[in-house]
Design a protein around this motif. Structure first.
Motif, mmCIF file in Angstrom:
data_model
loop_
_atom_site.group_PDB
_atom_site.id
_atom_site.type_symbol
_atom_site.label_atom_id
_atom_site.label_comp_id
_atom_site.label_asym_id
_atom_site.label_seq_id
_atom_site.Cartn_x
_atom_site.Cartn_y
_atom_site.Cartn_z
ATOM 1 N N ARG A 162 6.757 1.824 3.641
ATOM 2 C CA ARG A 162 6.724 0.442 3.760
ATOM 3 C C ARG A 162 5.678 -0.140 3.083
ATOM 4 O O ARG A 162 4.761 0.560 2.612
ATOM 5 C CB ARG A 162 5.956 0.012 5.405
ATOM 6 N N ARG A 163 6.025 -1.095 1.987
ATOM 7 C CA ARG A 163 5.212 -1.756 0.997
ATOM 8 C C ARG A 163 4.887 -3.028 1.724
ATOM 9 O O ARG A 163 5.778 -3.893 2.294
ATOM 10 C CB ARG A 163 6.036 -1.921 -0.202
ATOM 11 N N GLN A 164 3.946 -3.550 1.209
ATOM 12 C CA GLN A 164 3.289 -5.067 1.451
ATOM 13 C C GLN A 164 2.389 -5.647 0.533
ATOM 14 O O GLN A 164 1.442 -5.028 0.367
ATOM 15 C CB GLN A 164 2.998 -5.092 2.879
ATOM 16 N N PHE A 165 2.534 -6.616 -0.075
ATOM 17 C CA PHE A 165 1.843 -7.522 -0.827
ATOM 18 C C PHE A 165 1.633 -6.366 -2.233
ATOM 19 O O PHE A 165 2.035 -5.046 -2.127
ATOM 20 C CB PHE A 165 0.342 -7.394 -0.608
ATOM 21 N N GLY A 166 1.662 -7.112 -3.350
ATOM 22 C CA GLY A 166 1.645 -6.223 -4.581
ATOM 23 C C GLY A 166 0.812 -7.060 -5.753
ATOM 24 O O GLY A 166 0.476 -8.064 -5.580
ATOM 25 N N LEU A 223 1.662 1.143 2.000
ATOM 26 C CA LEU A 223 0.524 0.832 2.874
ATOM 27 C C LEU A 223 -0.508 1.938 2.836
ATOM 28 O O LEU A 223 -1.750 1.607 2.801
ATOM 29 C CB LEU A 223 1.065 0.650 4.260
ATOM 30 N N LEU A 224 -0.148 3.015 2.240
ATOM 31 C CA LEU A 224 -1.088 4.137 2.479
ATOM 32 C C LEU A 224 -1.689 4.274 1.130
ATOM 33 O O LEU A 224 -2.595 4.909 1.042
ATOM 34 C CB LEU A 224 -0.360 5.410 2.607
ATOM 35 N N ASP A 225 -1.513 3.361 0.088
ATOM 36 C CA ASP A 225 -2.386 3.220 -0.887
ATOM 37 C C ASP A 225 -3.393 2.239 -0.800
ATOM 38 O O ASP A 225 -4.270 1.962 -1.627
ATOM 39 C CB ASP A 225 -1.532 2.855 -2.446
ATOM 40 N N TYR A 226 -3.533 1.489 0.330
ATOM 41 C CA TYR A 226 -4.611 0.734 0.654
ATOM 42 C C TYR A 226 -5.521 1.595 1.165
ATOM 43 O O TYR A 226 -5.419 2.212 2.099
ATOM 44 C CB TYR A 226 -4.308 -0.332 1.596
ATOM 45 N N GLU A 261 10.565 -11.260 8.508
ATOM 46 C CA GLU A 261 11.749 -10.536 8.505
ATOM 47 C C GLU A 261 11.448 -9.026 8.553
ATOM 48 O O GLU A 261 10.076 -8.666 8.626
ATOM 49 C CB GLU A 261 12.290 -10.747 6.931
ATOM 50 N N SER A 262 12.255 -8.214 8.589
ATOM 51 C CA SER A 262 12.110 -6.654 8.870
ATOM 52 C C SER A 262 11.095 -6.272 7.774
ATOM 53 O O SER A 262 10.276 -5.390 7.908
ATOM 54 C CB SER A 262 13.477 -5.854 8.733
ATOM 55 N N GLY A 263 11.437 -6.744 6.373
ATOM 56 C CA GLY A 263 10.752 -6.137 5.265
ATOM 57 C C GLY A 263 9.392 -7.116 5.069
ATOM 58 O O GLY A 263 8.598 -6.316 4.225
ATOM 59 N N HIS A 264 9.277 -8.087 5.599
ATOM 60 C CA HIS A 264 8.026 -9.092 5.266
ATOM 61 C C HIS A 264 7.541 -9.706 6.627
ATOM 62 O O HIS A 264 8.213 -10.516 7.013
ATOM 63 C CB HIS A 264 8.241 -9.945 4.091
ATOM 64 N N GLY A 265 6.275 -9.101 7.015
ATOM 65 C CA GLY A 265 5.563 -9.808 8.133
ATOM 66 C C GLY A 265 4.689 -10.515 7.785
ATOM 67 O O GLY A 265 4.427 -11.785 7.687
#
Lengths: 647, 647
Positions: free
Chosen positions: A314-318, A328-331, B143-147
């Motif tokens: 899972r990725r979030q923000f960039g 996520l695990l790179d945070y 969305e599934s990919g963006h919360g």
């Protein structure tokens, strides 16, 4: 700081190391789990009634594979190997936990009572059918009014010399048996714990085999069964209630290993003191606590495996301008949330391995020293408490770290969380268990420690010099040798590195001794000062818990340290040492206020501990996936839809 | 030490104080809850499909009492009172939480989007039917990919100038709308958040009213709805998924308060910067976070009320020779487990009260300053995080403190725990929210702070002098006046008493300023040193969270302290002061390592904090029952069989 060199993992070798000597049994159970993997779907989709039947079927199928009798004597169709039976149970805990708990009730609790408290006539009569799950039983100890204080059960058994029968009665509504697994629907027999009264005199709690249902499943005369109804989890286990209204069983149904009643109604026991007798009986059931602790470790592994793998998908923000978002695990925060917990699962795994080996030895050695046996019971209690709290904590953090996806039953957290929640309560409330650990420490596992209640311990300690309490503890002797390792907080020079295992251990040993002596002093001062022991104990109770926890964390770190030292030739030595460092330092960090308060950690060094924990998280980040793969949890057991999706 | 004098409680006066200005609304909701109390049984016994319908019926019944429109304008049939509407929601949270969440989705999220993002044409078309629950809607943002990263949603809306319609499309599988309450079954309309593209150029995320089902409940052309299936809890809420395949809606369906598209396809907005526009839109939805935080506080009250009352009924173990066992709450450890958490529920209640008053004011004052509005959004985010974590923690501890009884669905913990678990995730992941709080602090809620992502914040801070960051914070100004109150750890003489509220506040203020300046320094040093902002931010992230938490805990204590000061004539002044002390000191105790590390707490004083927490627990023990009764939770909502039994 431990930024380099980068550690690597040989995953198959890591799994071999973790599986240990019972790898074959563990793999058999893994195979069973995969074959029955659809039970994880059934857990979500079947209603409670249907799921209970499904779980019963799984148990009976397991029994047909020979996986359920490992801990029973070979002459009764068992495997004669206690260590293997616990390894099997630990592995079973990767799967559905109703199956696990139902198996624990049938083979561990009911089977364990018949095996450990019974004699040849009971073994001959029940064990083979029990192991093969043709005879289903329950373990009727807990009552609505008495869970932790088993000595004060309200169920009474009297002896009728005319008919040579015991008569079992639920004396008050709060004396009904409650929360009893297998009791609501499936058990035909119960091991009933009741206060035995002979000629009006109580002989303390004893266990009896009591048939409760006929072949059609109807309650037998005088027995009333009830259903505990819906629960938070474990929907596949039929927990229920039992009431006995003058239920009669033959004299032979007393599980009479430690005490008997003759035909003409004379009570006899090799153990004269009724309290000691009671605790000797209870002590034989230690395997249950060891098993639940192991299951707690396994559940934490499942939760952290899912959470780590999700955080690697899972990725979030960039970063601005970057097309791809960050994993996520790179945070740093996400590493902080998952990796110290992962290190704790490793630590508890190795601590559990030591405990199981000790239990196995005790079970095969009739001359196992009494004092060691008591220390083993205490260690089992403490490990169970730490491991099950760790499960609750890891599952909660894992769920939150997976966000909304973690909340869906399609992923495993919903069941993991609901099913394991009661682990901190059953087989002994964790806070009560830690008090048991402290009692053992304060009394040096002396012959009478089991008989002392908490207030008695206060009095017992008051009768000793505090130095006596302390000098007798194992840690005191170890500490003498290690005094030099530990700098005081004033002495900033020549401090050992935080990654020195001797330093880490010395810190935990020093805390244990100091907290324990503090408890002893406070108990003594209170009693000597004439305060009511009840009030003294109440005021010191949080300190007592701290002593027990300090002791257990020291044992856990010792087990981990010994394992790493013994693995000097192992390809995974370095990564295991780093995981050990992360466990040790995050444990110290969590209680760093205590060491500062007691002059054993300077403020600068305390901050350095936090920095080192962060550095270790970064160091282990690249091998996080390997570390969870090392657990060798069958992918079917992860059952996490979210791991299959693209994001 | 605070052993005396004994405090007393006037329970009705305490309830009046807690209920505050919206007592009438709260009592109306209490009455509704009692009338619908059987929904708590239905939660256990109905299957998910039937329970969803039951919950829908409850919502529609509630709507008929006028309790659901309090926050909407009077000209559309509402009550025109935002504060009252949140008070109603907080009270509703004493009852079944599927009802709460479904109400939150319908009236708070869907209704809030139409009200806040729409204009008169939308209000005229939808509000009255929506308030009366004849028109059911959902809030299709996640969305599934963006919360958390809503700015990067994958759903796209384009404008077709030929037909004067918007065309909405789910571009990838990970762009499906997910976890959407009301979407799986009941909603006929959705407020859909999508990236608006005009002539191939993105204008950022906008919201559209999209009909999704016809009168028979069938998906409309191009719309596909799905069910998220079984969840950990909230079984009465139909969470689902939505896919859009070129779904066309009239141009007028754009919720156009902040931006519009003309008939011929020209985009216009009063807010030029697309990031600022996005955050302005999001900011109007702040009420949802305020509501969820309040619900978290209420859930913690229910859990602690049950646990305290059980601990005043249940006895276990007793002094030797005593016939009666001890009440659980007479154990020091049990007090430790429950009473500081109870104090936190009180503290968060008063902090929430301040927040709601600010929100109410902002909602009625068109000239509410922009900077204050941003600070309010930040405070709402932080309060939501603290309150929902407190709910998770209190419910867990309460369950464990009630042992096996706590595990049965007949008591309320099973539902409380399962239903509230996702509170820490929805309406914003708590860790993400705390980062938002820190961002506000670091940038002093400057006009561009919302547009900065986390890496941008690092750059922003690097461009300032650290002193600038600090001097602009509110706490800095307060601290100047309080510097004298706070002794350094070296200065053992003339230390203020731990029970001095000025001292407690000064401690929390000093920590906030110090942690925040530390974060600023680390960010600046990292960026100035040429490190990649992504890496800098990742390494400082746990520090960032600590800054936000320190800020929020200071705000909470200030709210509590102000309340106590204002209640100098109240009969409950003294007990409230003791509860405040317990909150303040247990908060300091939990992080006492930090103050020791930074020279603001000597080791002796740190130990004194722990002693004082224990003493306050003993002091409040006699009034624990009164303190939970003060919450005025209808007894039917406790629904705890275990409280009815004798032990």
């Amino acid at each position: 700081m431990s930024e380099s060199p980068q550690v690597t993992v040989d995953v198959p070798a890591l799994s071999r190391l973790l599986d240990g000597e019972h790898a074959e049994v563990r793999n058999l159970v893994r195979k069973n789990l995969v074959e029955q993997a659809d039970v994880l779907d059934d857990q979500v989709h079947l209603d409670a009634t249907a799921f209970r039947e499904r779980v019963k079927d799984v148990i009976q199928h397991m029994a047909s594979t020979g996986a359920t009798g490992l801990g029973f004597p070979q002459e009764h169709g068992g495997g004669g190997n206690v260590g293997a039976s616990i390894a099997a149970f630990e592995t079973l805990a990767f799967g559905d936990l109703s199956v696990l708990v139902k198996a624990g009730v049938q083979f561990g609790l009911f089977g364990g009572a018949v095996l450990q408290l019974g004699t040849k006539r009971h073994h001959d009569a029940y064990l083979r059918d029990l192991i093969e799950a043709r005879l289903l039983g329950c373990f009727a100890m807990t009552e609505s009014g008495h869970g932790s204080n088993v000595q004060h059960l309200g169920t009474v058994a009297t002896y009728d010399v005319e008919t040579r029968e015991f008569v079992i009665t639920t004396t008050t509504e709060s004396a009904r048996k409650d929360y009893i697994g297998n009791a609501a629907a499936h058990a035909s027999h119960a091991a009933v714990f009741a206060v035995l009264e002979i000629d009006g005199e109580s002989q303390g709690v004893h266990a009896f085999v009591v048939p409760i249902r006929d072949a059609e499943g109807h309650d037998l005369p005088g027995v009333r069964t009830g259903d505990d109804g819906a629960k938070m989890g474990l929907h596949g286990v039929d927990n229920g209630r039992l009431w006995f209204d003058g239920v009669r069983v033959p004299r032979e149904n007393l599980l009479n290993r430690y005490a008997d009643v003759s035909e003409d109604g004379v009570y006899s026991s090799d153990i004269e003191n009724p309290d000691r007798r009671f605790f000797t009986m209870l002590g034989t059931l230690v395997q249950g606590r060891v098993s639940v602790g192991g299951a707690g470790v396994s559940a934490s592994k499942v939760a952290l495996t899912i959470a780590v793998k999700y955080a690697l998908k899972r990725r979030q923000f960039g970063a601005p301008g970057s097309d791809e978002e960050e994993l996520l695990l790179d945070y740093g925060l996400h590493q902080r949330r998952l990796l110290p917990r992962l290190a704790t699962s490793y630590a508890l795994h190795f601590a559990q391995e030591v405990l199981v080996a000790q239990l196995h030895q005790a079970s095969t050695d009739p001359d196992y020293p009494e004092r060691d046996r008591r220390a083993l019971e205490s260690r089992a209690a403490g490990t169970k408490a730490l491991a099950t709290w760790h499960a609750t904590d890891s599952i909660q953090e894992g769920r939150e770290a997976c966000g909304g996806a973690g909340y869906l039953a399609a992923n495993r957290f919903a069941a993991l969380k609901a099913d394991t929640d009661v682990f901190t309560t059953f087989e002994g409330d964790n806070h009560v268990l830690l008090q048991l650990v402290a009692k053992g420490l304060l009394t040096d596992y002396s012959t009478n420690f089991e008989e002392l209640d908490q207030f008695g311990v206060a009095r017992f300690v008051a009768d000793l010099a505090v130095e006596t309490v302390i000098e007798r503890t194992a840690v005191h002797k170890l500490l003498e040798r290690l005094r030099d390792v530990l700098p005081s907080s004033d002495d900033g020079s020549d401090e050992p590195t935080l990654l020195d295992p001797d330093y880490q251990l010395a810190m935990l040993r020093w805390r244990e001794e100091h907290v324990l002596s503090g408890v002893a002093r406070r108990l003594k001062r209170g009693i000597d000062g004439g305060t009511d022991p009840v009030a003294v104990f109440s005021q010191v109770q949080d300190h007592v818990i701290h002593a027990a926890r300090s002791h257990m964390e020291r044992l856990v770190l010792e087990a981990f340290t010994d394992k790493v030292a013994a693995a000097s030739e192992d390809p995974n030595h370095d990564v295991l040492a780093a995981v050990r460092d992360l466990y040790a330092l995050s444990t110290i960090e969590a209680d760093r206020a205590w060491w500062m308060e007691h002059g054993r950690l300077s403020s600068a060094r305390s901050k350095a501990v936090t920095r080192e924990v962060n550095a270790l998280c970064r160091r282990l980040r690249p091998v996080a996936d390997d570390l969870v793969d090392g657990f060798a949890i069958p992918p079917e057991m992860l059952r996490a839809e979210m791991l299959e999706q693209g994001y």
